[in-house]
Scaffold this active site. Structure first.
Site, short mmCIF file in Angstrom:
data_model
loop_
_atom_site.label_atom_id
_atom_site.label_comp_id
_atom_site.label_asym_id
_atom_site.label_seq_id
_atom_site.Cartn_x
_atom_site.Cartn_y
_atom_site.Cartn_z
CB SER A 1 -0.86 -0.04 1.47
OG SER A 1 -1.42 -1.09 1.23
C1 LIG Z 1 -3.11 -3.90 -0.16
S1 LIG Z 1 -2.50 -5.38 -0.20
C2 LIG Z 1 -1.90 -5.32 1.32
C3 LIG Z 1 -0.69 -4.72 1.94
C4 LIG Z 1 0.14 -5.49 2.88
N1 LIG Z 1 -0.46 -4.99 4.29
C5 LIG Z 1 1.63 -4.76 2.90
O1 LIG Z 1 2.07 -4.19 3.81
O2 LIG Z 1 2.41 -4.97 1.82
C6 LIG Z 1 -4.05 -6.28 0.17
C7 LIG Z 1 -3.55 -7.95 0.32
O3 LIG Z 1 -5.02 -8.26 0.82
C8 LIG Z 1 -5.31 -9.67 0.43
N2 LIG Z 1 -6.53 -10.41 0.71
C9 LIG Z 1 -7.62 -10.09 0.05
N3 LIG Z 1 -8.58 -10.56 0.49
C10 LIG Z 1 -8.35 -11.51 1.63
C11 LIG Z 1 -8.67 -12.12 2.53
N4 LIG Z 1 -10.13 -12.61 2.32
N5 LIG Z 1 -7.85 -12.81 3.57
C12 LIG Z 1 -6.61 -12.35 3.60
N6 LIG Z 1 -6.03 -11.75 2.60
C13 LIG Z 1 -6.63 -10.96 2.01
C14 LIG Z 1 -4.78 -9.64 -1.10
O4 LIG Z 1 -4.43 -10.95 -1.55
C15 LIG Z 1 -3.54 -8.53 -0.78
O5 LIG Z 1 -2.36 -9.21 -0.84
#
Ligand SMILES: C[S@@+](CC[C@H](N)C(=O)[O-])C[C@H]1O[C@@H](n2cnc3c(N)ncnc32)[C@H](O)[C@@H]1O
Length: 415
Positions: free
Chosen positions: A73
């Site tokens: 992000s």
């Molecule tokens: C914006 S990224 C997160 C950025 C992360 N916190 C970082 O520091 O790099 C959003 C992430 O949420 C994951 N995601 C989406 N739905 C999810 C779920 N139901 N359970 C766990 N992870 C999920 C996506 O695959 C993606 O990798």
């Protein structure tokens, strides 16, 4: 300190300086300190340092249609969420959406040796990469779990803080159940297609916001996923309606563009035509939606330009629709002064145009001193909240009913 390390430190402090300048205020000390310690480039290997220490999100994984499925992000988003979460040493933290592992590494520093961090990632390949980055950095105490974060991680709970870093449509019951007494859950919540990062604390049987910040996120996957509905209209399509929260559409709407357009202008003129929280004020209208107007159809003169090419606010009803339009009346290319209007189609098009223009004018007048939003989430099993019938917006979802109130800070008048 070797040369590479010294260079990294300069890059990190440069990123934090630009971030503070962009926000117009410094970061909270604890958040700035950990962002100064953790090298972001370790979590986005292969990205040039201008991206790794830039102010944008770094997309790391794409799906087959060219849509991002995971990213680091934007640093401003990460910092903002950490500030809202107020993570303290010794706390147990659950993150949903491990992504690159960068935020989990920051959390590990914030909780220190006496705390714990569990991070859940839906995509197995992304989880593997997160583990690798965390190990490369030395944050081996962070537990990375592959799974659906909507279910939480009861085995590691209860948690003092839960941070959801993917866009949620509802508050999953597991997050409330796994929250320790006095705990806080921070999540990007979508209501009527509008996303706000909300820090919630328990209040009776439900949750009440302690802060609400505007931002955008990659949507949640798995059992908590709730895609918005796209309704294409006209050849091309010339216009696409995006509708959230299962609002119904009649087939007659598909012919709306066959009629002449009605276009009316308000007296509202503002830089980029932006007014705080106006979107939530408009979202109270039945049939609230987002309208994407095709640039080629505008260039060909088939349809008037929308206020925002990335989705203007609009309303639809039966076989009619209207959306916000804008035209530049002053200012520069960098800071255009835009006059706001509305454009409508279909038998009730003119009425919907009036509804939008009157609402925009009223909000401009009332919100000038600032607006403070509060969002409450109550389970269906609990009674309506006091004053719920007078709230700005009530949205009924699968697990919770969301009640939005907006206090006008200058006059303290509830709307
Ligand atoms: C914006 S990224 C997160 C950025 C992360 N916190 C970082 O520091 O790099 C959003 C992430 O949420 C994951 N995601 C989406 N739905 C999810 C779920 N139901 N359970 C766990 N992870 C999920 C996506 O695959 C993606 O990798």
């Amino acid at each position: 300190m070797d040369e590479t390390h010294e260079n990294d430190v300069t890059l990190r402090s440069g990123m934090l300086d630009r971030l503070a300048a962009m926000r117009g205020r410094p970061l909270a000390d604890d958040v700035a300190n950990v962002m100064m310690v953790v090298p972001r480039h370790v979590f986005v290997p292969g990205a040039p340092s201008s991206e790794a220490y830039g102010l944008g999100a770094v997309v790391t994984h794409w799906d087959g249609q060219g849509v991002p499925r995971s990213s680091a992000s934007a640093p401003g988003t990460v910092a903002g969420m950490l500030e809202q979460a107020q993570v303290r040493p010794g706390q147990r933290v659950l993150e949903i959406g491990a992504g690159t592992g960068y935020n989990a590494a920051l959390l590990a520093h914030l909780v220190g040796a006496s705390g714990s961090v569990t991070t859940i990632e839906y995509d197995a390949d992304v989880a593997t990469a997160a583990r690798k980055h965390l190990d490369a950095y030395g944050a081996d105490r962070v537990r990375v779990v592959t799974g659906d974060g909507t279910l939480g991680a009861a085995e590691d709970g209860p948690f003092d803080r839960i941070l959801v870093t993917a866009g949620a449509w509802d508050v999953a019951p597991a997050w409330v159940e796994q929250l320790a007494p006095g705990g806080r859950v921070v999540l990007p919540l979508r209501l009527r297609g509008l996303t706000r990062v909300v820090a919630f604390e328990r209040d009776g049987a439900g949750l009440r916001s302690v802060s609400v910040v505007e931002d955008g996120f990659i949507p949640m996957k798995g059992i908590g996923a709730m895609p918005e509905k796209n309704v294409p209209l006209g050849p091309g399509p010339d216009l696409t309606l995006r509708i959230d929260d299962a609002q119904p559409v009649t087939p007659a709407l598909l012919q709306a563009l066959d009629s002449e357009a009605t276009l009316e202008w308000t007296d509202v003129v503002a830089p980029w035509a932006w007014t705080p929280e106006q979107d939530f004020w408009l979202a109270t209208l039945p049939g609230f939606c987002r309208v994407f107007v095709n640039a080629e159809a505008v260039a060909a003169g088939r349809i008037p330009r929308a206020k925002d090419p990335w989705g203007a606010w609009g309303v639809y009803s039966g076989a009619s629709l209207a959306y916000l339009a804008a035209r530049q009346v002053d200012g520069t290319d960098q800071m255009p002064m835009l006059q706001v209007g509305a454009c409508g189609f279909g038998p009730e098009g003119a009425g919907l145009v009036r509804l939008l223009t009157e609402r925009v004018s009223a909000w401009q007048e009332h919100s000038a001193g600032g607006v403070e939003m509060t969002i409450e989430a109550r389970p269906h099993s609990s009674a309506p909240l006091p004053g719920e019938d007078a709230a700005l917006l009530v949205v009924d979802k699968v697990d919770h009913v969301f009640v939005v109130t907006a206090a006008l800070t200058a006059t303290s008048v509830e709307v």
